[in-house]
Design a protein around this motif. Structure first.
Motif, PDB file in Angstrom:
ATOM      1  N   GLY A 103       0.819  -1.208   0.000  1.00 13.89           N
ATOM      2  CA  GLY A 103       0.000   0.000   0.000  1.00 13.89           C
ATOM      3  C   GLY A 103       0.849   1.253   0.000  1.00 13.89           C
ATOM      4  O   GLY A 103       0.539   2.233  -0.689  1.00 13.89           O
ATOM      5  N   LEU A 104       1.946   1.230   0.766  1.00 15.31           N
ATOM      6  CA  LEU A 104       2.837   2.383   0.819  1.00 15.31           C
ATOM      7  C   LEU A 104       3.478   2.641  -0.541  1.00 15.31           C
ATOM      8  O   LEU A 104       3.664   3.793  -0.947  1.00 15.31           O
ATOM      9  CB  LEU A 104       3.913   2.164   1.887  1.00 15.31           C
ATOM     10  N   LYS A 105       3.807   1.581  -1.271  1.00 14.15           N
ATOM     11  CA  LYS A 105       4.409   1.746  -2.600  1.00 14.15           C
ATOM     12  C   LYS A 105       3.453   2.480  -3.550  1.00 14.15           C
ATOM     13  O   LYS A 105       3.892   3.280  -4.381  1.00 14.15           O
ATOM     14  CB  LYS A 105       4.803   0.395  -3.179  1.00 14.15           C
ATOM     15  N   GLU A 106       2.156   2.221  -3.431  1.00 16.79           N
ATOM     16  CA  GLU A 106       1.179   2.955  -4.241  1.00 16.79           C
ATOM     17  C   GLU A 106       1.247   4.445  -3.914  1.00 16.79           C
ATOM     18  O   GLU A 106       1.221   5.305  -4.806  1.00 16.79           O
ATOM     19  CB  GLU A 106      -0.229   2.437  -3.962  1.00 16.79           C
ATOM     20  N   VAL A 107       1.332   4.735  -2.631  1.00 16.83           N
ATOM     21  CA  VAL A 107       1.412   6.127  -2.170  1.00 16.83           C
ATOM     22  C   VAL A 107       2.685   6.788  -2.670  1.00 16.83           C
ATOM     23  O   VAL A 107       2.682   7.938  -3.140  1.00 16.83           O
ATOM     24  CB  VAL A 107       1.350   6.166  -0.625  1.00 16.83           C
ATOM     25  N   MET A 108       3.814   6.062  -2.588  1.00 15.11           N
ATOM     26  CA  MET A 108       5.100   6.629  -2.990  1.00 15.11           C
ATOM     27  C   MET A 108       5.104   6.982  -4.474  1.00 15.11           C
ATOM     28  O   MET A 108       5.715   7.981  -4.888  1.00 15.11           O
ATOM     29  CB  MET A 108       6.234   5.643  -2.693  1.00 15.11           C
ATOM     30  N   LYS A 109       4.441   6.182  -5.289  1.00 15.17           N
ATOM     31  CA  LYS A 109       4.379   6.462  -6.727  1.00 15.17           C
ATOM     32  C   LYS A 109       3.646   7.773  -6.987  1.00 15.17           C
ATOM     33  O   LYS A 109       4.121   8.633  -7.748  1.00 15.17           O
ATOM     34  CB  LYS A 109       3.694   5.308  -7.456  1.00 15.17           C
ATOM     35  N   ALA A 110       2.492   7.937  -6.348  1.00 14.54           N
ATOM     36  CA  ALA A 110       1.714   9.165  -6.533  1.00 14.54           C
ATOM     37  C   ALA A 110       2.436  10.369  -5.939  1.00 14.54           C
ATOM     38  O   ALA A 110       2.440  11.471  -6.519  1.00 14.54           O
ATOM     39  CB  ALA A 110       0.339   9.010  -5.892  1.00 14.54           C
ATOM     40  N   ASP A 111       3.070  10.173  -4.789  1.00 18.25           N
ATOM     41  CA  ASP A 111       3.779  11.266  -4.123  1.00 18.25           C
ATOM     42  C   ASP A 111       4.983  11.718  -4.963  1.00 18.25           C
ATOM     43  O   ASP A 111       5.243  12.912  -5.105  1.00 18.25           O
ATOM     44  CB  ASP A 111       4.238  10.803  -2.739  1.00 18.25           C
ATOM     45  N   GLY A 112       5.703  10.755  -5.529  1.00 19.90           N
ATOM     46  CA  GLY A 112       6.840  11.094  -6.378  1.00 19.90           C
ATOM     47  C   GLY A 112       6.419  11.858  -7.625  1.00 19.90           C
ATOM     48  O   GLY A 112       7.102  12.807  -8.044  1.00 19.90           O
ATOM     49  N   GLN A 113       5.275  11.466  -8.203  1.00 18.34           N
ATOM     50  CA  GLN A 113       4.778  12.171  -9.382  1.00 18.34           C
ATOM     51  C   GLN A 113       4.393  13.602  -9.026  1.00 18.34           C
ATOM     52  O   GLN A 113       4.615  14.535  -9.803  1.00 18.34           O
ATOM     53  CB  GLN A 113       3.579  11.438  -9.972  1.00 18.34           C
TER      54      GLN A 113
ATOM     55  N   HIS B 279       1.091  12.655   4.843  1.00 17.10           N
ATOM     56  CA  HIS B 279       0.372  11.478   5.337  1.00 17.10           C
ATOM     57  C   HIS B 279      -0.751  11.157   4.361  1.00 17.10           C
ATOM     58  O   HIS B 279      -1.489  12.051   3.927  1.00 17.10           O
ATOM     59  CB  HIS B 279      -0.249  11.757   6.709  1.00 17.10           C
ATOM     60  N   TYR B 280      -0.866   9.886   4.030  1.00 18.12           N
ATOM     61  CA  TYR B 280      -1.963   9.378   3.211  1.00 18.12           C
ATOM     62  C   TYR B 280      -2.614   8.226   3.960  1.00 18.12           C
ATOM     63  O   TYR B 280      -2.076   7.732   4.960  1.00 18.12           O
ATOM     64  CB  TYR B 280      -1.441   8.894   1.854  1.00 18.12           C
ATOM     65  N   ASP B 281      -3.743   7.787   3.461  1.00 24.99           N
ATOM     66  CA  ASP B 281      -4.429   6.695   4.151  1.00 24.99           C
ATOM     67  C   ASP B 281      -3.609   5.405   4.164  1.00 24.99           C
ATOM     68  O   ASP B 281      -3.795   4.552   5.025  1.00 24.99           O
ATOM     69  CB  ASP B 281      -5.815   6.444   3.535  1.00 24.99           C
ATOM     70  N   LYS B 282      -2.646   5.272   3.239  1.00 22.28           N
ATOM     71  CA  LYS B 282      -1.843   4.049   3.172  1.00 22.28           C
ATOM     72  C   LYS B 282      -0.391   4.250   3.581  1.00 22.28           C
ATOM     73  O   LYS B 282       0.425   3.347   3.416  1.00 22.28           O
ATOM     74  CB  LYS B 282      -1.907   3.472   1.753  1.00 22.28           C
ATOM     75  N   GLY B 283      -0.056   5.399   4.099  1.00 19.65           N
ATOM     76  CA  GLY B 283       1.319   5.567   4.550  1.00 19.65           C
ATOM     77  C   GLY B 283       1.780   7.006   4.608  1.00 19.65           C
ATOM     78  O   GLY B 283       1.049   7.935   4.260  1.00 19.65           O
ATOM     79  N   THR B 284       3.027   7.168   5.041  1.00 13.92           N
ATOM     80  CA  THR B 284       3.645   8.472   5.251  1.00 13.92           C
ATOM     81  C   THR B 284       4.885   8.586   4.382  1.00 13.92           C
ATOM     82  O   THR B 284       5.647   7.627   4.243  1.00 13.92           O
ATOM     83  CB  THR B 284       4.012   8.640   6.738  1.00 13.92           C
ATOM     84  N   THR B 285       5.108   9.767   3.804  1.00 13.03           N
ATOM     85  CA  THR B 285       6.254   9.977   2.927  1.00 13.03           C
ATOM     86  C   THR B 285       7.168  11.074   3.457  1.00 13.03           C
ATOM     87  O   THR B 285       6.742  11.944   4.223  1.00 13.03           O
ATOM     88  CB  THR B 285       5.799  10.361   1.502  1.00 13.03           C
ATOM     89  N   ASP B 286       8.427  11.025   3.008  1.00  9.67           N
ATOM     90  CA  ASP B 286       9.438  12.022   3.391  1.00  9.67           C
ATOM     91  C   ASP B 286      10.525  11.989   2.320  1.00  9.67           C
ATOM     92  O   ASP B 286      11.231  10.987   2.181  1.00  9.67           O
ATOM     93  CB  ASP B 286      10.012  11.674   4.769  1.00  9.67           C
ATOM     94  N   THR B 287      10.651  13.055   1.562  1.00 12.52           N
ATOM     95  CA  THR B 287      11.596  13.111   0.435  1.00 12.52           C
ATOM     96  C   THR B 287      12.280  14.469   0.399  1.00 12.52           C
ATOM     97  O   THR B 287      11.638  15.490   0.647  1.00 12.52           O
ATOM     98  CB  THR B 287      10.856  12.889  -0.911  1.00 12.52           C
TER      99      THR B 287
END
Length: 555
Positions: free
Chosen positions: A307-317, A398-406
């Motif tokens: 689930g986090l990988k889905e979030v990371m893809k959208a966050d990176g875009q 923060h997203y429903d499937k995880g947290t990002t930091d870049t």
């Protein structure tokens, strides 16, 4: 700075009323959180320092503030003309606060007023050994001095559905663990004070503290019962039913200390998780332990990582779309500032399904501002983005499937318009940081390896050019939880998080840097997940999916 001087004088009068001639406080709350509500920032009120890590000592004739290297430049600016001396924590010639207090005993008796509710029990012990006596600087004293103190914020709760393990099963796992512990009696309880531990255990999230999806709470767990102390106004019928089904009994947050006082059995807890007030309250019944909740929380399941990988893809875009818009608008002649960068990135991320909010205040820093690791542009006062220039953006959500930091650094404009000598130095720094980040992400290591050991891998390319950085190389990241989570941790400092061995499923940041005050700052950050490699080795898989600018890489 006259208002700071007046606040310190008012504080000294309050000290004298309590029979004290010194005062100590830190930036924390009753749960010893890293990020805290505005209502708990008494140190900021007294000193004017706005960083997230500091300790303050005030005596009859002196005021001193300790902070780490991330904030040295910021603190020097904010404390200017305040009369408060900056103590650069970590430098060899700077004593720790307890050592400094002990040195004062050579010529005076020292009675120290301490806000016990927001000081850890371990710090309290050191302070107590360093002075003649300690008195509690109670919340009512803070209210008396801080007349416009912000009200405490209590917001609603929601169920976090992305966890692949139910709240019921998490609680049963913890209770099974307690049953296996020698000496843990049927009447004993385990006390949980860390807000992210409790949020993870209950599969609930909130927003009582800005940028952190957690809620104010305490938890007591025995072999067969579990009590959650929470503000009742945050509960809905759905949340109450969720907790009941998971096995929790709910009590009002404000009754916690009274309930704790009534208990006759032993209270087990991690001593470093207790504030001094709670520690004093249960001192005769306290049993130290190293419960595994934080470790369990750090190891994400395969379903959670997917689930986090889905979030990371959208966050990176979103990040890539952000920098393209910045470049396009600058090319059209628009005048943009660091504040505009923050706003544009927020717009990109908030359009992603499942977006909850930023995981920390976005750092958008141009040129020399990037040399301040925790710089945030003040609203309306951000520096202009004027090519040719460097733009560092450290951000997450923060997203429903995880947290990002870049973190990414982009060179904007034509490099031929940049001074050639500076450009070469900039490229040398950028390339070293890139190599450092890549070295860690590609490392393989034996099971049992710690972040303390891995830190050397990331620093080697930076040390090779005679540079270093004061902060850690990486921190754990929660699953729709605190963006700073421990364990794991990658740092040259021996702490519990850095000495905890990596396990598959642990998520960590990889963010080496180089900072040149007055010139630039370089930090490149990816999120990594620990994975099993061939031949019984461990390594990392990169989760972040945002391109890295290659403009400044040396060929």
């Amino acid at each position: 700075m006259s208002f700071i001087n007046q606040r310190l004088q008012n504080l000294r009068q309050a000290m004298h009323r309590l029979g004290a001639n010194a005062f100590y406080c830190t930036l924390s709350d009753a749960h010893l959180s890293e990020y805290i509500q505005e209502a708990d920032k008494f140190l900021t009120f007294l000193s004017g320092f706005t960083g997230s890590n500091a300790q303050l000592i005030v005596t009859d004739h002196q005021a001193l503030l300790w902070t780490d290297s991330r904030y040295w430049e910021q603190a020097a600016l904010e404390l200017n003309d305040s009369g408060i001396v900056l103590m650069r924590e970590g430098k060899e010639d700077v004593p720790a606060p307890d050592k400094w207090l002990a040195s004062q005993l050579d010529h005076t008796q020292m009675t120290l007023a301490v806000a016990l509710e927001s000081v850890s029990s371990t710090t309290f012990k050191k302070l107590k050994e360093s002075v003649s006596a300690v008195v509690d600087f109670q919340p009512s004293e803070i209210d008396h001095l801080w007349t416009d103190r912000p009200h405490r914020t209590i917001k609603g709760l929601y169920i976090h559905h992305a966890s692949s393990v139910s709240a019921h099963d998490k609680l049963k796992r913890l209770q099974s663990y307690l049953q296996s512990q020698n000496g843990f009696a049927d009447s004993d309880s385990l006390l949980l004070t860390r807000l992210d531990d409790i949020a993870w255990l209950t599969n609930l999230r909130g927003s009582d503290i800005e940028f952190n999806p957690i809620f104010l709470s305490w938890a007591l767990v025995s072999k067969r019962e579990a009590c959650l102390f929470v503000h009742t106004q945050a509960l809905t019928e759905e949340i109450t039913l969720h907790l009941q089904r998971a096995g929790w009994r709910v009590l009002p947050y404000e009754t916690f200390e009274d309930e704790l006082s009534k208990m006759n059995a032993s209270i087990w807890a991690r001593e470093e998780d207790l504030n001094a007030k709670v520690f004093t309250l249960i001192h005769d019944r306290f049993k130290p332990c190293k419960h595994p909740v934080a470790l369990w929380k750090s190891v994400k399941t395969p379903e959670e990582i997917a689930g986090l990988k889905e979030v990371m893809k959208a966050d990176g875009q979103a990040l890539e779309d952000f920098i393209e818009e910045i470049k396009d608008r600058l090319a059209r002649g628009e005048r943009l500032t660091e504040n505009d960068a923050v706003d544009i990135l927020h717009q990109k991320r908030s359009a992603i399904p499942g977006f909850i909010g930023e995981s920390f205040g976005t750092i958008a820093a141009v040129n020399a501002n990037a040399a301040l690791p925790h710089y945030e542009p003040i609203s309306g006062l951000g520096a202009p983005i004027e090519p040719p220039c460097l733009l560092l953006v450290d951000s997450g959500a923060h997203y429903d499937k995880g947290t990002t930091d870049t973190t990414r650094v982009w060179f904007l404009g034509d490099s031929q318009d940049y001074p050639s000598a500076d450009l070469q130095a900039l490229k040398r720094d950028y390339t070293a940081v890139y190599k450092a980040m890549k070295a860690l992400s590609e490392a393989t290591f034996k099971p049992g390896t710690t972040g303390f050991e891995l830190d050397k891998i990331a620093r080697a390319p930076i040390h090779a050019i005679g540079a270093d950085f004061g902060h850690g190389t990486g921190h754990g990241i929660g699953l729709t939880l605190n963006v700073h989570e421990t364990p794991p941790s990658i740092s040259p400092r021996e702490r519990e998080g850095t000495m905890t061995p990596f396990e598959p499923g642990m998520i960590v940041s990889d963010e080496p840097g180089i900072y040149r005050p007055g010139q630039w700052g370089i930090r490149i950050e990816n999120m990594l997940v620990c994975v099993q490699k061939a031949e019984n080795l461990l390594g990392f898989e990169t989760l972040t999916q945002c391109k890295i600018d290659t403009t400044l890489l040396l060929q």
